[in-house]
Design an enzyme around this catalytic site. Structure first.
Site, mmCIF file in Angstrom:
data_model
loop_
_atom_site.group_PDB
_atom_site.id
_atom_site.type_symbol
_atom_site.label_atom_id
_atom_site.label_comp_id
_atom_site.label_asym_id
_atom_site.label_seq_id
_atom_site.Cartn_x
_atom_site.Cartn_y
_atom_site.Cartn_z
ATOM 1 N N SER A 99 0.703 -1.282 0.027
ATOM 2 C CA SER A 99 0.055 -0.014 0.021
ATOM 3 C C SER A 99 0.763 1.343 -0.050
ATOM 4 O O SER A 99 1.694 1.430 0.826
ATOM 5 C CB SER A 99 -1.009 0.019 1.318
ATOM 6 O OG SER A 99 -1.461 1.149 1.242
ATOM 7 N N HIS A 101 -0.035 3.904 1.189
ATOM 8 C CA HIS A 101 -0.232 4.463 2.479
ATOM 9 C C HIS A 101 0.888 4.303 3.341
ATOM 10 O O HIS A 101 1.189 5.070 4.468
ATOM 11 C CB HIS A 101 -1.574 4.110 3.152
ATOM 12 C CG HIS A 101 -2.829 4.771 2.363
ATOM 13 N ND1 HIS A 101 -3.138 6.002 2.647
ATOM 14 C CD2 HIS A 101 -3.628 4.354 1.573
ATOM 15 C CE1 HIS A 101 -4.221 6.362 1.911
ATOM 16 N NE2 HIS A 101 -4.295 5.409 1.059
ATOM 17 N N GLU A 158 -9.764 5.471 -7.967
ATOM 18 C CA GLU A 158 -10.074 5.846 -6.779
ATOM 19 C C GLU A 158 -10.189 7.483 -6.858
ATOM 20 O O GLU A 158 -8.827 7.927 -6.536
ATOM 21 C CB GLU A 158 -9.104 5.370 -5.861
ATOM 22 C CG GLU A 158 -9.389 3.898 -5.521
ATOM 23 C CD GLU A 158 -8.334 3.340 -4.150
ATOM 24 O OE1 GLU A 158 -7.755 4.311 -3.835
ATOM 25 O OE2 GLU A 158 -8.605 2.207 -4.034
HETATM 26 ZN ZN LIG Z 1 -5.928 5.581 -0.329
#
Ligand SMILES: [Zn+2]
Length: 246
Positions: A99, A101, A158
């Site tokens: 990820s 993130h 997204e």
């Molecule tokens: Zn995200």
């Protein structure tokens, strides 16, 4: 003259690192995180607040998700598997370790007056979303997952997920319709004696790729050269030279 030394293990650090299903995030112990509403890499956080200031977005846009540890990503992934099943989860949630993130360079945002959805925040159909996206680009953020590039990123569109890559890279990517995977490949065509020259905000940037090797790589520049280096997390470095105003 000054010499810059590139160490092989630093290919995993910097705002241009590629993190996807093929290339996982490798912990960066130099990562500086800072918290102000949301926890992010220090520079990314600072620029995020600049975007909101510029568009008067503080009350309309709120951050949902910023930096995550491996364990937090694992918890989110496993919870989504239980709630949403394997197929859906694999389209929207990155595998633990994969990820963006975890790098601190990615932020998910949502419109403040919508119910909080941690995996798919609501961030469309409002003019402030377009304003945010356009302003974010000027500060070096891209919408990382678009519909058009789903086959490359392996993540569904997204609109809420923004990734800091820095300038002028973000603008070049959008102007040339490249996602980060494609940009990393594109830059490999350029080297120190044949850089990509790119004008942005009255500055001339020279961008080039340096393959990493097990040995340290040394590059020499004039004393007054301003440059930035980022690893690509794949096989080398991207060097960006900022030329004086032209
Ligand atoms: Zn995200």
């Amino acid at each position: 003259m000054k010499t810059m030394t590139l160490h092989h293990n630093e290919i995993h650090k910097g705002p241009l690192i590629l993190i996807n299903h093929d290339y996982h995030y490798i912990d960066n112990h130099d990562l500086e995180l800072e918290q102000q509403q949301i926890l992010l890499e220090k520079r990314t956080l600072n620029l995020y607040h600049h975007i909101l200031d510029d568009i008067n977005g503080e009350r309309v846009i709120i951050p949902v998700s910023g930096y995550r540890t491996f364990q937090q990503q694992k918890d989110i992934y496993e919870k989504s598997l239980q709630d949403n099943g394997n197929e859906w989860t694999s389209q929207y949630v990155a595998l633990p370790g994969h990820s963006e993130h975890q790098s601190g360079y990615a932020i998910d945002v949502t419109l403040a007056d919508t119910p909080i959805n941690l995996i798919c925040p609501h961030f469309t159909q409002h003019s402030i979303c377009d304003n945010f996206q356009q302003r974010a680009l000027q500060y070096g953020f891209i919408q990382r997952y678009t519909k058009e590039k789903e086959v490359i990123t392996h993540i569904k569109e997204e609109p809420w997920h923004f990734r800091y890559v820095g300038i002028p890279h973000a603008v070049y990517m959008v102007e040339n319709n490249l996602c980060l995977e494609e940009y990393i490949e594109e830059i490999k065509h350029y080297h120190i004696y044949h850089p990509l020259h790119y004008m942005f905000q009255n500055r001339l940037f020279s961008i080039f790729y340096v393959p990493s090797s097990q040995e340290n790589v040394h590059l020499t520049f004039n004393d007054d050269t301003v440059y930035q280096v980022s690893g690509n997390n794949v096989d080398g470095f991207i060097v960006t030279i900022w030329r004086a105003y032209v």
